[in-house]
Design an enzyme around this catalytic site. Structure first.
Site, PDB file in Angstrom:
ATOM      1  N   GLU A   1       0.737  -1.279   0.121  1.00 52.31           N
ATOM      2  CA  GLU A   1       0.112  -0.237   0.106  1.00 52.31           C
ATOM      3  C   GLU A   1       0.834   1.241   0.174  1.00 52.31           C
ATOM      4  O   GLU A   1       0.803   2.157   0.895  1.00 52.31           O
ATOM      5  CB  GLU A   1      -1.024  -0.025   1.023  1.00 52.31           C
TER       6      GLU A   1
ATOM      7  N   GLU B   1      -6.655  -7.344  -0.673  1.00 56.94           N
ATOM      8  CA  GLU B   1      -7.098  -7.251   0.586  1.00 56.94           C
ATOM      9  C   GLU B   1      -8.730  -6.951   0.462  1.00 56.94           C
ATOM     10  O   GLU B   1      -8.936  -6.003  -0.313  1.00 56.94           O
ATOM     11  CB  GLU B   1      -6.390  -6.340   1.371  1.00 56.94           C
TER      12      GLU B   1
END
Length: 695
Positions: A164, A324
């Site tokens: 991320e 995710e």
């Protein structure tokens, strides 16, 4: 800093030796949070649920390199060996997402700084600066050690580079960032005069004599003091590029040692959280991955479908990896609602229908401690005798069914309508000196996606640089920045018979955020057939100001309307504003349609919201000659189709309402049935219900 203008060849993680290709199903796995004897129980329950991949070691730097240059792989080797023997593949992280305490203690110069110069201290995660030479040295050394140690390990099917990027360190205002920003500007502009022209530095005496005078948009004072918009736009672009360059450096070390292992990093694409220029980043990965967390409430299904469609567009309809999501509640909102019954399966099926060939979660086992201990997981603290785990097992069985039916040989079908998304327009609309702070680029395309869904049309969401001009119709929603190239693409599209929907706040400025002269929408006024002189912001900030505008077709505009002062002779006005004549808005055009050669353009001069757009669409589409489904219940069910090259079709039906709904049964064999029933000619879906068929 841009590494490439060409996409890397798409490479997908291959199954373990001797295994058939299946939909990847799993989660982030953090065994170092637990005693080692828990691993056998984890693997038993993973196999029971159908898990076939885990992302490993994402935040394990401190446990892999326990002190400077001291690497300890034994614990990681043991868990990888257990997973491999159980038939579970590993998506191995570079482990660089957050530096260990020993590194930041010895080298505090790697820590990023905020816009006021404050050090962002360790204690959370991602507190490093991407432009730090010191941090890069340590991170790339770790990448090389990881790659060398695991280069011959058959369990590793992909590299999970970083994690991320930009989630917490998108902006850095350190001295390292200053020097890197100056070099970025030098590479982009060549000479300082071009920077001055792009940023309009003659305003407020900001003219630059050299690149050494360039500063990032650090803190400039309190309310009423605004940073230069051109500089801010370029700084956001630079920040995306700086992180991308760091990713590429990690990627290249891993690729050098393990050239046969595909690499990715997890994007964070959602309607409201497109921090980085992910369409640009997609050039640099072997396959696109995304993290997506649901929006609670009435936007849940539409926002998820919109975001998944955008990821599919970023991936150019190649298979993508949902890295995710959550099985239920997250931990980071002010209030963290749980998922309702059926949503765990429904959400995953919707991502899959929209082109994902991998369905994974954060994380496998819920944490007992740490900042994410209240974040849901595939295996909650309640254990295997829980509804969440039972739903996980049911989902695993459903994914296995779809794999066996051949869905991995299919891709999301092309829609009739493309909705354009432009991250740089979003960056520009975030500036604090605009007609209203209630307008952001990201809200309008989501409204249009939901409005078309209400009318039975599942649109594709596509990045601005993708091939949106190959569709029957295109929506240009608050695309604030408009280049000459974009204007010519739209002009050619409509000239050749395309239908376009252009909204307020589009084509106001060029790519440097310099406003166009002679009225808006700038370069495309001839195509649109109207001219806007100024804006009419709406709200309740000041007593007595206009807070909305009624529209003659029964809809209402909020937040912003255009003041259209000129209309081409061949433009048809479909709806007008209704207001007190003293406002100067009564009777002005609100919705228009303009023919242009073989095509036509509708212009929507205010923020109607999804319901107002939906209500207006039939008349607009009729005027454009674009056919809509006449069934008033068409929007109850979201239909998504994946198709194989040989013509086989996978059709998914999702209930968009809070009620039980019925719909015509698709042809073919029913594969998936969750909170739904199937009969001869009709299907019934309960709230959060989903059905899938193959024909």
């Amino acid at each position: 800093m841009s590494a490439s203008t060409q996409h890397r060849v798409h490479r997908w993680p291959q199954p373990l030796p001797g295994n058939d290709r299946k939909i990847w199903f799993g989660a982030d796995y953090n065994p170092d949070q637990w005693p080692e004897d828990v691993q056998d129980e984890d693997i038993r329950l993973m196999k029971q649920a159908g898990v076939n991949i885990v992302s490993l070691a994402i935040f394990s730097w401190a446990n892999i390199e326990t002190s400077d240059g001291n690497f300890e792989f034994d614990w990681l080797d043991r868990v990888i060996d257990k997973l491999y023997k159980a038939g579970i593949a590993v998506d191995l992280a570079s482990a660089t997402a957050s530096p260990p305490m020993w590194l930041t203690s010895a080298h505090p110069e790697v820590l990023r700084r905020d816009e006021q110069g404050h050090v962002i201290w360790p204690g959370a995660r991602q507190h490093w600066r991407p432009t730090s030479p010191t941090f890069r040295t340590y991170a790339l050394r770790l990448c090389r050690e990881m790659a060398e140690h695991y280069k011959d390990n058959p369990a590793i099917v992909s590299w999970h580079v970083g994690n991320e990027y930009g989630c917490h360190n998108y902006f850095d205002y350190s001295d390292d960032a200053v020097q890197a920003f100056r070099e970025w500007c030098r590479d982009r502009y060549g000479i300082i005069d071009k920077v001055n022209a792009a940023w309009g530095t003659n305003f407020w005496s900001q003219r630059l004599n050299s690149f050494e005078e360039i500063l990032p948009p650090r803190y400039v004072g309190g309310e009423g003091n605004f940073t230069n918009p051109g500089r801010l736009l370029d700084f956001k672009h630079f920040c995306s590029d700086a992180l991308k360059e760091f990713f590429c450096a990690e990627r290249d070390v891993l690729s050098e040692v393990t050239p046969n292992i595909p690499l990715t990093t997890n994007f964070m694409v959602s309607a409201s959280q497109n921090t980085l220029d992910y369409d640009d980043w997609a050039h640099e990965v072997d396959f696109v991955s995304n993290d997506h967390y649901f929006t609670p409430g009435s936007w849940h299904i539409d926002e998820l479908a919109y975001s998944a469609s955008l990821v599919d567009g970023i991936s150019r309809k190649k298979p993508w990896f949902l890295m995710e999501q959550s099985t239920s509640a997250v931990n980071w909102r002010e209030i963290n609602p749980r998922k309702e019954p059926g949503e765990l399966i429904r959400d995953s099926m919707l991502h899959l229908a929209m082109g994902a060939d991998a369905i994974c979660y954060f994380q496998w086992r819920q944490s007992r401690s740490g900042a994410e201990k209240f974040h849901s997981a595939m295996l909650p603290l309640a254990g295997e005798h829980s509804q969440i785990y039972r739903d996980v097992c049911a989902l695993g069985a459903d994914l296995d069914t779809l794999s066996d039916a051949g869905i991995l040989r299919s891709k999301l079908s092309k829609a009739r309508v493309a909705i354009v998304q432009d991250i740089q327009s979003e960056w520009a609309t975030e500036h604090t000196a605009t007609p209203t702070q209630h307008i952001r680029e990201w809200t309008e395309p989501l409204d249009w996606f939901a409005a078309f869904a209400n009318r039975g049309v599942t649109a594709d969401v596509t990045p601005i640089h993708a091939q949106w001009d190959t569709y029957d119709a295109v929506v240009i929603p608050c695309v604030y920045l408009f280049s000459e190239e974009m204007a010519e693409r739209l002009r050619t599209f409509v000239r050749n018979g395309g239908k376009a929907f252009v909204t307020y706040y589009s084509a106001l400025a060029d790519e440097h955020d310099r406003l166009y002269t002679e009225g808006w929408p700038g370069l495309i006024g001839d195509v649109v057939g109207v001219r806007i002189e100024e804006h009419c912001p709406l709200g309740t900030l000041f007593p007595g100001m206009l807070d909305h505008l009624d529209v003659s077709n029964g809809t209402v505009v909020h937040d912003l309307a255009d003041v259209i002062d000129a209309i081409a002779d061949d433009t048809t006005v479909l709806a007008t504003f209704e207001a007190d004549p003293a406002t100067g808005m009564d009777g002005r055009a609100a919705i228009t349609v303009h023919p242009y050669h073989e095509g036509g353009v509708a212009y929507i001069a205010g923020k109607l919201g999804r319901d107002g757009i939906s209500q207006s669409l039939p008349e607009i589409c009729a005027a454009l000659g674009f056919e809509l489904d006449a069934d008033p219940r068409a929007g109850d069910v979201l239909r998504v189709v994946r198709e194989q090259e040989d013509g086989a079709i996978f059709e998914f039906l999702f209930n968009r309402t809070r009620n039980t709904v019925t719909a015509d049964r698709p042809a073919g064999d029913m594969l998936i049935c969750s909170l739904a029933t199937d009969s001869t000619d009709k299907v019934t879906l309960e709230p959060n219900g989903v059905l899938a068929f193959r024909r």
